[in-house]
Design an enzyme around this catalytic site. Structure first.
Site, PDB file in Angstrom:
ATOM      1  NE  ARG A  87      64.336  13.473  27.315  1.00  0.00           N
ATOM      2  CZ  ARG A  87      63.536  12.419  27.168  1.00  0.00           C
ATOM      3  NH1 ARG A  87      62.758  12.015  28.162  1.00  0.00           N
ATOM      4  NH2 ARG A  87      63.495  11.771  26.018  1.00  0.00           N
TER       5      ARG A  87
ATOM      6  CB  THR B 282      55.800   8.579  30.583  1.00  0.00           C
ATOM      7  OG1 THR B 282      56.950   8.249  29.856  1.00  0.00           O
ATOM      8  CG2 THR B 282      55.564  10.063  30.560  1.00  0.00           C
TER       9      THR B 282
ATOM     10  CB  THR C 275      59.292   9.573  31.367  1.00  0.00           C
ATOM     11  OG1 THR C 275      59.148   8.241  30.893  1.00  0.00           O
ATOM     12  CG2 THR C 275      60.527  10.197  30.752  1.00  0.00           C
TER      13      THR C 275
ATOM     14  CG  ASN D 274      62.072   5.508  27.534  1.00  0.00           C
ATOM     15  OD1 ASN D 274      61.065   5.964  26.997  1.00  0.00           O
ATOM     16  ND2 ASN D 274      63.017   4.910  26.839  1.00  0.00           N
TER      17      ASN D 274
ATOM     18  CG  ASP E 203      63.101   8.693  24.660  1.00  0.00           C
ATOM     19  OD1 ASP E 203      62.530   7.762  24.074  1.00  0.00           O
ATOM     20  OD2 ASP E 203      62.598   9.303  25.611  1.00  0.00           O
TER      21      ASP E 203
ATOM     22  CB  SER F 133      61.258  14.246  25.524  1.00  0.00           C
ATOM     23  OG  SER F 133      60.056  13.872  26.167  1.00  0.00           O
TER      24      SER F 133
ATOM     25  N   GLY G  70      53.005   7.833  27.180  1.00  0.00           N
ATOM     26  CA  GLY G  70      52.761   6.925  26.053  1.00  0.00           C
ATOM     27  C   GLY G  70      53.702   7.137  24.887  1.00  0.00           C
ATOM     28  N   GLY G  71      54.939   7.569  25.161  1.00  0.00           N
ATOM     29  CA  GLY G  71      55.903   7.744  24.068  1.00  0.00           C
ATOM     30  C   GLY G  71      55.372   8.739  23.057  1.00  0.00           C
TER      31      GLY G  71
HETATM   32  O1  DON Z   1      60.344  11.229  26.588  1.00  0.00           O
HETATM   33  C1  DON Z   1      59.690  10.487  25.877  1.00  0.00           C
HETATM   34  O2  DON Z   1      59.127  10.859  24.871  1.00  0.00           O
HETATM   35  C2  DON Z   1      59.532   9.033  26.283  1.00  0.00           C
HETATM   36  N1  DON Z   1      60.651   8.637  27.077  1.00  0.00           N
HETATM   37  C3  DON Z   1      58.245   8.836  26.998  1.00  0.00           C
HETATM   38  C4  DON Z   1      58.006   7.392  27.338  1.00  0.00           C
HETATM   39  C5  DON Z   1      56.618   7.086  27.707  1.00  0.00           C
HETATM   40  O3  DON Z   1      55.755   7.922  27.669  1.00  0.00           O
HETATM   41  C6  DON Z   1      56.324   5.698  28.090  1.00  0.00           C
HETATM   42  N2  DON Z   1      55.111   5.594  28.844  1.00  0.00           N
HETATM   43  N3  DON Z   1      54.053   5.279  28.881  1.00  0.00           N
END
Ligand code: DON
Length: 605
Positions: A142, A416, A434, A436, A458, A487, A509-510
């Protein structure tokens, strides 16, 4: 006043961002499998005790991804990612004698070339490994906050949160991907970095044809990327590359060659590091040579939990993925018989479990090097029983009733990618990386040819204020120099009752990564769907705040929707949720399924 034309919130930001993260990015049309050597699974007696017979699910009439479609099958090896060319890089390496780790690293570097919106060397991520001999490992690469980062660095003079954690040079954490992938290869691979990076270098130097998915992503990123630099390979003279054009990335090829030759030092030292630091100086960036040379990935013990008789291996903090998945599934496991897929009670119980697990996630999880994290408690079955006791059978519990201290401050006007690889020996790698946002911070490192992340968002840039994903996080995840931002990435390997790899899965997808990944697992284990049905099944999401149950348009039958509303769930509809890529062991080999809501490639032989 914010100087930027971009508002902060993901919900009000340019449609490109919203769509690419949660909606449109998940709905670029049906996924091309890009599979080579696809064969039908051998017909055999449905008697393999480790792989119980699959059950056909019933989806609501009119749901756009009907059940019963076949997956890509291969008897020996499989790689699934958002880019067919990157998946093919993995199988190229396995055909040359490499194992799943060699192949996953090859795939990761290839994605940096063919999927520049998210595949990355300018960001970070996590890998979970399960070797055929039973060894397991997890590596955390990370990004970290630069040494010059401060708690309030994204607040303006009036204490208001700006958009600088999302856009521009200040948004980047110190990239970890190159250090992580090379450490992973060194420990568990069999080939040198210079060999596994060959497909990526070739794709960057010789170029490849842009498909409609990448062309769409480039077109949507135009405002963001051309804001920070006039010319990049994606926007020659400021114009987006169209589908059918050839994308050649000579600067990126030189960077990859430096890494292939010198290992991680080729990125963190020397001319690539000089280019990154020079890029920082052009904007308001704060990453220095010292930040780069100090970056170190961390080996961690995977979160090991079980659901019924299956074992899950997933990512511990600094990601919340493994803990929050374990907590949610532990709550659901308390019910001796869970309701059928698609029923009111199913969505109610699953949403309520996620709501409770996210309350803990948002308040208690962070980088364990900075904050004590109660891992054992949060993943214990006893604790899950207590939480299950708070779920009513008849009504939704408001989040503020469960956690009165958890309040969103008034909201400001507000990428991501996962890949799964298995080889013929049964080694498995689940990796999520990712930048982000799609296309990260929008900043491209001139001369070195790659996009930088906007991972600093994040962190809880202002504890209590929602971030780009609407996550309301606490003080424990505040910015500190050298700290990893929390994350949701959830690379996960599921073992069956005989301790064989059953699933290799994860998502982009966050926060929906956690809920999307765990629903595919639940669909396979609990509802005994085929992997393809498990991936196509309508998904839901709950993250405690906003206090709503999000669902996919057409994914919940109208009477069920009415019942959920009458129980008090604030139902929020999106077109599509989450971008999952998964592999499942089946009789005689593997099935691979790229996200059916978007593009991708399952390649095997
Ligand atoms: O690490 C995380 O949780 C976020 N930065 C992930 C971001 C993400 O999945 C965006 N994409 N589709």
């Amino acid at each position: 006043m914010m100087s930027s034309p971009f508002p902060r919130s993901i919900l009000q930001v340019a449609p490109r961002v919203v769509l690419s993260l949660l909606l449109a990015a998940c709905s670029r049309g049906p996924g091309g499998t890009g599979a080579s050597d696809v064969r039908l699974p051998p017909a055999g007696p449905p008697g393999d005790p480790a792989i119980p017979a699959r059950v056909a699910p019933v989806f609501p009439a009119g749901w756009r991804l009907p059940a019963g479609q076949p997956a890509t099958f291969a008897p020996q090896v499989m790689a699934v990612s958002n880019s067919p060319a990157a998946s093919a890089a993995a199988t190229e390496i396995m055909r040359a004698g490499g194992n799943a780790v060699d192949a996953a690293v090859a795939l990761g570097f290839a994605l940096a070339v063919t999927w520049p919106e998210a595949g990355n060397i300018g960001g970070g991520g996590y890998s979970v490994v399960r070797l055929a001999d039973g060894r397991v490992a997890a590596i955390d690469y990370r990004e970290i906050a630069p040494l010059a980062a401060t708690r309030d660095m994204y607040l303006d003079a009036n204490g208001k949160l700006t958009d600088k954690s999302v856009y521009g040079h200040l948004a980047s954490g110190v990239p970890g991907a190159v250090a992580g992938l090379s450490a992973l290869l060194e420990r568990y691979g069999t080939m040198p970095l210079s060999r596994v990076m060959q497909p990526a270098i070739r794709l960057a130097r010789e170029g490849f044809v842009v498909d409609t998915a990448l062309a769409g992503s480039i077109a949507r990123a135009r405002g963001m990327v051309t804001r920070f630099q006039r010319s990049t390979p994606y926007f020659p003279n400021g114009q987006p590359l169209a589908a059918g054009a050839r994308l050649v990335q000579p600067d990126l090829a030189r960077t990859l060659e430096a890494i292939a030759q010198y290992g991680a030092a080729g990125f963190y030292k020397g001319w690539v590091a000089d280019s990154l630091v020079a890029e920082m100086r052009r904007g308001e960036g704060i990453i220095t040579h010292e930040d780069l040379s100090r970056y170190t990935p961390v080996w961690r013990a995977p979160i090991r939990t079980n659901f019924r008789e299956y074992t899950l291996l997933s990512m511990p903090p600094s990601s919340s993925g493994g803990v929050t998945t374990a907590e949610s599934l532990n709550i659901l496991e308390q019910y001796p018989a869970l309701p059928s897929y698609g029923s009111t009670r199913w969505f109610h119980l699953v949403g309520s479990a996620y709501q409770r697990a996210f309350i803990d996630r948002n308040a208690k999880l962070a980088d364990p090097a900075f904050v004590p994290v109660p891992l054992a408690q949060l993943t214990s079955k006893t604790y899950a029983r207590q939480l299950q006791g708070t779920i009513s059978e008849t009504r939704a519990t408001p989040t503020r009733e469960l956690e009165p201290r958890m309040q969103a401050l008034p909201r400001e006007p507000e990428h991501t990618t996962h890949y799964s690889v298995v080889d013929a020996q049964g080694n498995a790698v689940a990796t999520t990386t990712t930048l982000n946002n799609s296309w990260g911070s929008g900043v491209w490192v001139r001369g070195a040819g790659f996009m930088l992340n906007d991972e600093m968002d994040d962190f809880a840039a202002q504890p209590g204020t929602p971030n780009m994903f609407g996550l309301v996080q606490g003080e424990q995840n505040a910015i500190q120099p050298g700290k990893r931002m929390l994350s949701a990435m959830s690379p996960t390997i599921v073992l069956d009752r005989d301790n064989q790899v059953l699933l290799v899965v994860g998502a982009a997808g966050g926060p929906t990564i956690i809920t999307g990944t765990s629903q595919v697992i639940l669909n396979v284990i609990q509802h005994r769907m085929t992997l393809m049905d498990a991936m196509r099944a309508p998904r839901i999401h709950h993250q405690a705040l906003p206090d709503s149950l999000t669902f996919e348009a057409g994914g919940i039958a109208p009477p069920v929707l009415d019942s959920l509303r009458s129980m008090g769930h604030a139902m929020r509809q999106l077109r599509a949720l989450v971008n999952v890529n998964a592999i499942m062991r089946v009789k005689g080999g593997w099935e691979g399924v790229p996200e059916p809501r978007r593009s991708g490639g399952a390649v095997g032989y």
